[in-house]
Motif scaffolding. Structure first.
Motif, PDB file in Angstrom:
ATOM      1  N   SER A 186       0.850  -1.187   0.000  1.00 40.54           N
ATOM      2  CA  SER A 186       0.000   0.000   0.000  1.00 40.54           C
ATOM      3  C   SER A 186       0.886   1.238   0.000  1.00 40.54           C
ATOM      4  O   SER A 186       2.064   1.190   0.376  1.00 40.54           O
ATOM      5  CB  SER A 186      -0.910  -0.003   1.230  1.00 40.54           C
ATOM      6  OG  SER A 186      -0.134   0.049   2.421  1.00 40.54           O
ATOM      7  N   GLY A 187       0.330   2.361  -0.430  1.00 41.76           N
ATOM      8  CA  GLY A 187       1.098   3.595  -0.462  1.00 41.76           C
ATOM      9  C   GLY A 187       0.607   4.500  -1.573  1.00 41.76           C
ATOM     10  O   GLY A 187      -0.402   4.225  -2.238  1.00 41.76           O
ATOM     11  N   HIS A 188       1.325   5.586  -1.779  1.00 41.73           N
ATOM     12  CA  HIS A 188       0.990   6.563  -2.813  1.00 41.73           C
ATOM     13  C   HIS A 188       1.849   6.278  -4.047  1.00 41.73           C
ATOM     14  O   HIS A 188       3.071   6.385  -4.003  1.00 41.73           O
ATOM     15  CB  HIS A 188       1.249   7.978  -2.299  1.00 41.73           C
ATOM     16  CG  HIS A 188       0.668   9.045  -3.172  1.00 41.73           C
ATOM     17  ND1 HIS A 188       0.582  10.363  -2.765  1.00 41.73           N
ATOM     18  CD2 HIS A 188       0.133   9.011  -4.421  1.00 41.73           C
ATOM     19  CE1 HIS A 188       0.028  11.081  -3.722  1.00 41.73           C
ATOM     20  NE2 HIS A 188      -0.236  10.285  -4.747  1.00 41.73           N
ATOM     21  N   TYR A 189       1.199   5.915  -5.136  1.00 44.22           N
ATOM     22  CA  TYR A 189       1.876   5.561  -6.377  1.00 44.22           C
ATOM     23  C   TYR A 189       1.764   6.705  -7.383  1.00 44.22           C
ATOM     24  O   TYR A 189       0.672   7.210  -7.640  1.00 44.22           O
ATOM     25  CB  TYR A 189       1.260   4.301  -6.991  1.00 44.22           C
ATOM     26  CG  TYR A 189       1.639   3.021  -6.287  1.00 44.22           C
ATOM     27  CD1 TYR A 189       2.572   2.144  -6.830  1.00 44.22           C
ATOM     28  CD2 TYR A 189       1.051   2.671  -5.069  1.00 44.22           C
ATOM     29  CE1 TYR A 189       2.920   0.970  -6.193  1.00 44.22           C
ATOM     30  CE2 TYR A 189       1.394   1.504  -4.408  1.00 44.22           C
ATOM     31  CZ  TYR A 189       2.322   0.657  -4.985  1.00 44.22           C
ATOM     32  OH  TYR A 189       2.667  -0.508  -4.343  1.00 44.22           O
ATOM     33  N   LEU A 190       2.894   7.094  -7.947  1.00 40.38           N
ATOM     34  CA  LEU A 190       2.906   8.071  -9.029  1.00 40.38           C
ATOM     35  C   LEU A 190       3.062   7.316 -10.339  1.00 40.38           C
ATOM     36  O   LEU A 190       4.103   6.724 -10.615  1.00 40.38           O
ATOM     37  CB  LEU A 190       4.055   9.065  -8.847  1.00 40.38           C
ATOM     38  CG  LEU A 190       4.133  10.175  -9.906  1.00 40.38           C
ATOM     39  CD1 LEU A 190       2.879  11.037  -9.881  1.00 40.38           C
ATOM     40  CD2 LEU A 190       5.379  11.042  -9.688  1.00 40.38           C
ATOM     41  N   LEU A 191       2.022   7.321 -11.145  1.00 42.20           N
ATOM     42  CA  LEU A 191       1.993   6.637 -12.433  1.00 42.20           C
ATOM     43  C   LEU A 191       2.458   7.613 -13.510  1.00 42.20           C
ATOM     44  O   LEU A 191       1.956   8.741 -13.588  1.00 42.20           O
ATOM     45  CB  LEU A 191       0.573   6.143 -12.708  1.00 42.20           C
ATOM     46  CG  LEU A 191       0.301   5.347 -13.978  1.00 42.20           C
ATOM     47  CD1 LEU A 191       1.139   4.076 -14.016  1.00 42.20           C
ATOM     48  CD2 LEU A 191      -1.192   5.008 -14.042  1.00 42.20           C
ATOM     49  N   VAL A 192       3.409   7.194 -14.339  1.00 40.81           N
ATOM     50  CA  VAL A 192       4.084   8.111 -15.254  1.00 40.81           C
ATOM     51  C   VAL A 192       4.013   7.603 -16.691  1.00 40.81           C
ATOM     52  O   VAL A 192       4.206   6.418 -16.966  1.00 40.81           O
ATOM     53  CB  VAL A 192       5.563   8.279 -14.829  1.00 40.81           C
ATOM     54  CG1 VAL A 192       6.311   9.127 -15.836  1.00 40.81           C
ATOM     55  CG2 VAL A 192       5.646   8.906 -13.445  1.00 40.81           C
ATOM     56  N   ASP A 193       3.742   8.540 -17.625  1.00 39.14           N
ATOM     57  CA  ASP A 193       3.726   8.202 -19.051  1.00 39.14           C
ATOM     58  C   ASP A 193       4.324   9.360 -19.843  1.00 39.14           C
ATOM     59  O   ASP A 193       4.653  10.405 -19.276  1.00 39.14           O
ATOM     60  CB  ASP A 193       2.291   7.909 -19.507  1.00 39.14           C
ATOM     61  CG  ASP A 193       2.239   7.042 -20.765  1.00 39.14           C
ATOM     62  OD1 ASP A 193       3.309   6.618 -21.248  1.00 39.14           O
ATOM     63  OD2 ASP A 193       1.134   6.778 -21.260  1.00 39.14           O
ATOM     64  N   ASP A 194       4.465   9.165 -21.158  1.00 44.33           N
ATOM     65  CA  ASP A 194       5.039  10.229 -21.980  1.00 44.33           C
ATOM     66  C   ASP A 194       3.993  11.269 -22.385  1.00 44.33           C
ATOM     67  O   ASP A 194       4.104  12.432 -22.028  1.00 44.33           O
ATOM     68  CB  ASP A 194       5.773   9.670 -23.204  1.00 44.33           C
ATOM     69  CG  ASP A 194       4.954   8.670 -24.002  1.00 44.33           C
ATOM     70  OD1 ASP A 194       3.769   8.454 -23.683  1.00 44.33           O
ATOM     71  OD2 ASP A 194       5.505   8.092 -24.965  1.00 44.33           O
ATOM     72  N   VAL A 195       2.950  10.858 -23.143  1.00 38.47           N
ATOM     73  CA  VAL A 195       1.954  11.813 -23.628  1.00 38.47           C
ATOM     74  C   VAL A 195       0.556  11.390 -23.199  1.00 38.47           C
ATOM     75  O   VAL A 195       0.146  10.247 -23.427  1.00 38.47           O
ATOM     76  CB  VAL A 195       2.005  11.947 -25.170  1.00 38.47           C
ATOM     77  CG1 VAL A 195       0.987  12.982 -25.643  1.00 38.47           C
ATOM     78  CG2 VAL A 195       3.403  12.337 -25.629  1.00 38.47           C
ATOM     79  N   LEU A 196      -0.180  12.300 -22.605  1.00 39.46           N
ATOM     80  CA  LEU A 196      -1.577  12.068 -22.244  1.00 39.46           C
ATOM     81  C   LEU A 196      -2.453  12.463 -23.422  1.00 39.46           C
ATOM     82  O   LEU A 196      -2.410  13.610 -23.875  1.00 39.46           O
ATOM     83  CB  LEU A 196      -1.949  12.896 -21.008  1.00 39.46           C
ATOM     84  CG  LEU A 196      -3.422  12.905 -20.600  1.00 39.46           C
ATOM     85  CD1 LEU A 196      -3.923  11.505 -20.281  1.00 39.46           C
ATOM     86  CD2 LEU A 196      -3.645  13.845 -19.415  1.00 39.46           C
ATOM     87  N   THR A 197      -3.223  11.507 -23.934  1.00 38.26           N
ATOM     88  CA  THR A 197      -4.149  11.800 -25.037  1.00 38.26           C
ATOM     89  C   THR A 197      -5.586  11.617 -24.530  1.00 38.26           C
ATOM     90  O   THR A 197      -6.150  12.522 -23.948  1.00 38.26           O
ATOM     91  CB  THR A 197      -3.855  10.903 -26.251  1.00 38.26           C
ATOM     92  OG1 THR A 197      -3.796   9.522 -25.827  1.00 38.26           O
ATOM     93  CG2 THR A 197      -2.523  11.270 -26.879  1.00 38.26           C
ATOM     94  N   THR A 198      -6.160  10.438 -24.722  1.00 34.98           N
ATOM     95  CA  THR A 198      -7.516  10.195 -24.221  1.00 34.98           C
ATOM     96  C   THR A 198      -7.522   9.815 -22.743  1.00 34.98           C
ATOM     97  O   THR A 198      -8.546   9.916 -22.081  1.00 34.98           O
ATOM     98  CB  THR A 198      -8.186   9.052 -25.000  1.00 34.98           C
ATOM     99  OG1 THR A 198      -7.471   7.827 -24.755  1.00 34.98           O
ATOM    100  CG2 THR A 198      -8.204   9.347 -26.487  1.00 34.98           C
ATOM    101  N   THR A 203      -5.728   5.075 -17.526  1.00 31.82           N
ATOM    102  CA  THR A 203      -6.880   4.577 -16.775  1.00 31.82           C
ATOM    103  C   THR A 203      -6.758   3.074 -16.555  1.00 31.82           C
ATOM    104  O   THR A 203      -6.985   2.569 -15.445  1.00 31.82           O
ATOM    105  CB  THR A 203      -8.192   4.885 -17.509  1.00 31.82           C
ATOM    106  OG1 THR A 203      -8.357   6.311 -17.590  1.00 31.82           O
ATOM    107  CG2 THR A 203      -9.388   4.290 -16.778  1.00 31.82           C
ATOM    108  N   GLN A 204      -6.385   2.352 -17.594  1.00 30.09           N
ATOM    109  CA  GLN A 204      -6.197   0.902 -17.471  1.00 30.09           C
ATOM    110  C   GLN A 204      -5.101   0.571 -16.459  1.00 30.09           C
ATOM    111  O   GLN A 204      -5.267  -0.316 -15.623  1.00 30.09           O
ATOM    112  CB  GLN A 204      -5.835   0.311 -18.833  1.00 30.09           C
ATOM    113  CG  GLN A 204      -7.021   0.103 -19.756  1.00 30.09           C
ATOM    114  CD  GLN A 204      -7.815  -1.134 -19.363  1.00 30.09           C
ATOM    115  OE1 GLN A 204      -7.244  -2.183 -19.081  1.00 30.09           O
ATOM    116  NE2 GLN A 204      -9.129  -1.007 -19.328  1.00 30.09           N
ATOM    117  N   CYS A 205      -3.998   1.308 -16.521  1.00 25.89           N
ATOM    118  CA  CYS A 205      -2.901   1.077 -15.567  1.00 25.89           C
ATOM    119  C   CYS A 205      -3.352   1.398 -14.148  1.00 25.89           C
ATOM    120  O   CYS A 205      -3.043   0.663 -13.200  1.00 25.89           O
ATOM    121  CB  CYS A 205      -1.698   1.932 -15.937  1.00 25.89           C
ATOM    122  SG  CYS A 205      -0.829   1.405 -17.435  1.00 25.89           S
ATOM    123  N   GLY A 206      -4.076   2.499 -13.993  1.00 26.83           N
ATOM    124  CA  GLY A 206      -4.554   2.884 -12.674  1.00 26.83           C
ATOM    125  C   GLY A 206      -5.531   1.885 -12.100  1.00 26.83           C
ATOM    126  O   GLY A 206      -5.499   1.578 -10.894  1.00 26.83           O
TER     127      GLY A 206
END
Length: 226
Positions: A186-198, A203-206
């Motif tokens: 458990s904890g605070h996860y920062l999810l990272v990607d290159d470009v946010l489009t839709t 969302t799937q990763c989250g």
């Protein structure tokens, strides 16, 4: 001496405009850096980026470093990062943005930084995950643990950049999941990607990360498509 000789024979050029870099400049010249269109989303809780996840994924915080549009300097730089092996661009973006992110109350305690994963086949083809250096550097600067083993991409696919939002959401279903062998805390996860489009990929990763009890999720990307 060898480095000086190489600089004479192959002088370093800017990844954006291909002009020679001046003393003190690294990978991206000052002119190109100033042409980056900053979103300043880190200053606000309600943004266009955050709205992409409304009703789809509960998040503590969402932000993107720069705007991404056709023929923009951001598009050129991320193309160099993604297809030309210029991974130092992700590192520079992370160092620059971390200065702002450290001031965000919601990000004062990040436990883990997790990059959106590539499928094993894609990773072999490209040789690296274009998000990795950005995510690793953010983890270092924010005092968090970098974890690139937690999420896995279950299916290989061709790019969906020509698909509309509904088509992408349908085809994205079940693509990402948790690695059964990875440590899940458990904890605070920062999810990272290159470009946010839709927002469908993130969302799937989250949603996959939500399977971990007691998890809190935030999202940061290098850019947002406009």
């Amino acid at each position: 001496m060898i480095r000086d000789l190489l600089n004479v024979l192959y002088p370093p050029v800017c990844c954006g405009c291909r002009n020679l870099l001046l003393t003190g400049e690294k990978s991206i010249c000052t002119k190109c850096r100033h042409e980056l269109a900053l979103t300043n989303y880190h200053l606000y809780s309600q943004t266009e980026a955050a709205s992409k996840f409304s009703g789809r994924l509960e998040l503590a915080f969402v932000s993107c470093f720069v705007y991404f549009s056709k023929s923009s300097i951001a598009q050129k730089l991320i193309h160099e990062l993604k297809y030309k092996g210029q991974q130092q661009i992700g590192e520079l973006f992370a160092y620059w943005y971390a200065t702002d992110l450290k001031q965000v109350p919601a990000l004062q305690k990040i436990d883990y930084v997790v990059p959106v994963p590539l499928h094993k086949r894609r990773l072999r083809e490209r040789g690296y995950n274009q998000v990795a250096r950005f995510a690793e550097t953010l983890a270092q600067t924010l005092g968090a643990t970098y974890n690139d083993q937690l999420l896995i991409r279950n299916r290989y696919r061709k790019t969906l950049t020509t698909k509309n939002k509904s088509e992408r959401l349908g085809q994205d279903s079940g693509i990402f999941g948790l690695n059964a062998e990875a440590d899940k805390k458990s904890g605070h996860y920062l999810l990272v990607d290159d470009v946010l489009t839709t927002g469908s990929t993130l969302t799937q990763c989250g949603q996959a990360l939500r399977e971990i009890p007691g998890v809190q999720i935030s999202i940061v990307t290098m850019a947002m498509s406009i």
